[in-house]
Scaffold this motif. Structure first.
Motif, PDB file in Angstrom:
ATOM      1  N   ALA A 294       0.847  -1.194   0.000  1.00 41.71           N
ATOM      2  CA  ALA A 294       0.000   0.000   0.000  1.00 41.71           C
ATOM      3  C   ALA A 294       0.881   1.241   0.000  1.00 41.71           C
ATOM      4  O   ALA A 294       1.899   1.298   0.694  1.00 41.71           O
ATOM      5  N   ARG A 299      -3.216   4.040  -0.099  1.00 42.61           N
ATOM      6  CA  ARG A 299      -3.364   3.175   1.076  1.00 42.61           C
ATOM      7  C   ARG A 299      -4.161   1.893   0.814  1.00 42.61           C
ATOM      8  O   ARG A 299      -4.927   1.450   1.629  1.00 42.61           O
ATOM      9  N   GLU A 300      -3.941   1.306  -0.356  1.00 44.32           N
ATOM     10  CA  GLU A 300      -4.545   0.008  -0.660  1.00 44.32           C
ATOM     11  C   GLU A 300      -3.504  -0.858  -1.346  1.00 44.32           C
ATOM     12  O   GLU A 300      -2.897  -0.441  -2.346  1.00 44.32           O
ATOM     13  N   SER A 418     -12.535   1.590   1.088  1.00 45.75           N
ATOM     14  CA  SER A 418     -11.512   1.203   0.128  1.00 45.75           C
ATOM     15  C   SER A 418     -11.679   1.985  -1.150  1.00 45.75           C
ATOM     16  O   SER A 418     -12.767   2.416  -1.502  1.00 45.75           O
ATOM     17  N   ASP A 419     -10.599   2.158  -1.876  1.00 43.98           N
ATOM     18  CA  ASP A 419     -10.660   2.924  -3.104  1.00 43.98           C
ATOM     19  C   ASP A 419     -11.333   2.174  -4.229  1.00 43.98           C
ATOM     20  O   ASP A 419     -11.459   2.686  -5.332  1.00 43.98           O
TER      21      ASP A 419
END
Length: 477
Positions: A294, A299-300, A418-419
């Motif tokens: 990430a 941040r994934e 989450s994206d």
């Protein structure tokens, strides 16, 4: 003179053709939670670069549209993101982009759609209340993002689309508004296409279809590196692997009944990354130990925004572009990422133009270098490349806002999401007609008048010369 008039007519025709294309942009309401300086707010949108902007996402409660984030709607202490979104779109230098609200998304899951479409009564509740919800908040339409209908949902999804269209067409449209638009984000994967979509029905009732031609790889189960959004199959790919690309998906949707003009090709503004087993083996299909780590801002695991890829390249990464296969990737140490940049984006857009598609869709605005700090000297390098390749010019951009945080730090019920893995108004018909008329009266008519005057003047001189040929023989030298 004739050449000037001809070239002018060609320019007008090109302008009219460009105005037919859609540039569909997804705005995500969770990008506001990213770390500074890459938080993304409605004020960061450049409305000049999109013909349609889709707000993602809304959810459903009791088969009715409902806000997903705590600050989508206005509160007593803050102006909601919906209103800020509408205000920003209205600040365009040209026509205001069409605004749609997307319902669903990957994290939303499939069960709420199954339940809502399972009966005529449930569908009617959703449809009737959706009109009120959209109108009260100023949206121009609805985008269905069901990921993904299964075989048992195929008929019900088609019924939902048909009944939505019929209800939207039957609505008494408020003064100053147009009928509500209806679109859907659909899979480009072979299994999902075959199982869940009644393509002739969807194509008949949807205004346009956003084809999610990305995430073919990098979402799990991979044993080696691979680009998640290939334009075309690589020469070494066979069987199902040869279907993991945009060209195959477009051809399949068209062969199953979708008009090319209604298909809008999805282009990702992010990459999918992997962790290499060995830093010395960096090619396609190189062994991996899993997804890439990430990153600081997105941040994934396995996801890198374009600006994060640029940061990697600016700090020693290596870019690899295969012109023949339209394949782009980069690596640094044991990090490998397949992504798109201006070069590969232009290749995709040129291809979709040649294929006769209706335009391009980007997922999503917050992944581009909208601050112009890592990839280019101007903001939105990827989105501008889409516009330039699709329309033949870059629209006059709107002065970029710096973005503003929510007006209150009190965030009841706010959750980090989450994206996900997905998903200017070119001029409307009336605007296009106005442009054509202006060009005719301001350019073509004066040129024609000048040509006629020039012709008559020369004819008069020739007549006088002929009458006095003996005296003015030099006139014909």
């Amino acid at each position: 003179m004739r050449r000037v008039v001809f070239l002018t007519l060609l320019a007008v025709m090109a302008t009219c053709k460009g105005a037919e294309y859609k540039v569909v942009c997804y705005y995500t309401n969770w990008a506001q939670y990213r770390p500074t300086p890459w938080k993304y707010y409605p004020e960061d949108i450049d409305p000049a670069l999109c013909t349609h902007v889709i707000y993602a996402f809304a959810k459903m409660v009791n088969h009715q549209l409902a806000p997903f984030e705590w600050n989508d709607d206005n509160t007593e202490w803050s102006t909601g993101m919906y209103e800020r979104f509408m205000t920003r779109l209205s600040q365009n230098n040209g026509p205001t982009p069409k605004s749609l609200l997307a319902v669903g998304g990957w994290n939303f899951g499939t069960q709420p759609f199954k339940d809502m479409t399972s009966s005529a009564a449930n569908r009617r509740t959703f449809i009737e209340t959706s009109i009120t919800y959209l109108r009260e908040r100023g949206f121009d339409g609805l985008d269905l993002d069901w990921e993904y209908p299964h075989a048992e949902d195929k008929t019900n999804f088609a019924l939902l689309v048909q009944e939505l269209r019929e209800a939207y067409d039957a609505e008494v449209v408020p003064a100053g508004k147009e009928r509500l638009l209806l679109s859907a984000a659909v899979s480009a994967g072979k299994t999902h296409i075959e199982a869940g979509y009644d393509i002739p029905t969807l194509a008949r009732y949807l205004d346009f279809i956003n084809l999610m031609a990305y995430d073919f790889r990098g979402t799990g189960g991979d044993t080696g590196t691979g680009h998640h959004s290939l334009l075309q199959a690589l020469p070494t790919e066979t069987g199902d692997d040869a279907t993991l690309n945009a060209a195959w998906a477009v051809d399949r949707w068209i062969s199953d009944g979708a008009p090319p003009s209604k298909l809008v090709l999805g282009i990702p503004l992010y990459g999918r990354s992997f962790t290499l087993s060995s830093p010395s083996n960096t090619g396609v299909n190189a062994p991996i130990t899993g997804r890439g780590p990430a990153q600081t801002y997105t941040r994934e695991a396995g996801v890198m925004s374009y600006y994060e890829v640029c940061t990697m390249l600016n700090t020693g990464g290596t870019r690899v572009w295969n012109e023949q296969d339209k394949l782009l990737y980069a690596y640094k140490d044991n990090l490998w990422v397949g992504y798109d940049d201006e070069t590969s984006v232009r290749a995709k857009v040129e291809w979709l133009r040649d294929r006769g598609l209706g335009g391009a869709m980007v997922w999503s605005l917050d992944f581009d270098d909208f601050k112009a700090t890592t990839c280019a000297e101007h903001p939105y390098p990827l989105l501008k490349a889409v516009n330039q390749a699709l329309l033949g010019y870059t629209p006059e951009v709107v002065t970029m806002a710096t973005g503003a945080p929510p007006t209150s730090d009190n965030k009841p019920g706010a959750t980090e999401t989450s994206d996900g893995d997905k998903p200017t108004q070119p001029a409307t018909d009336n605007d296009s007609l106005i442009v054509i008329l202006l060009v005719v009266f301001l350019v073509i008519v004066p040129l024609l008048v000048a040509a006629i005057v020039s012709y008559r003047f020369r004819a008069e001189i020739r007549k006088r010369c002929q009458n006095q040929a003996e005296k003015y023989r030099s006139c014909y030298k």
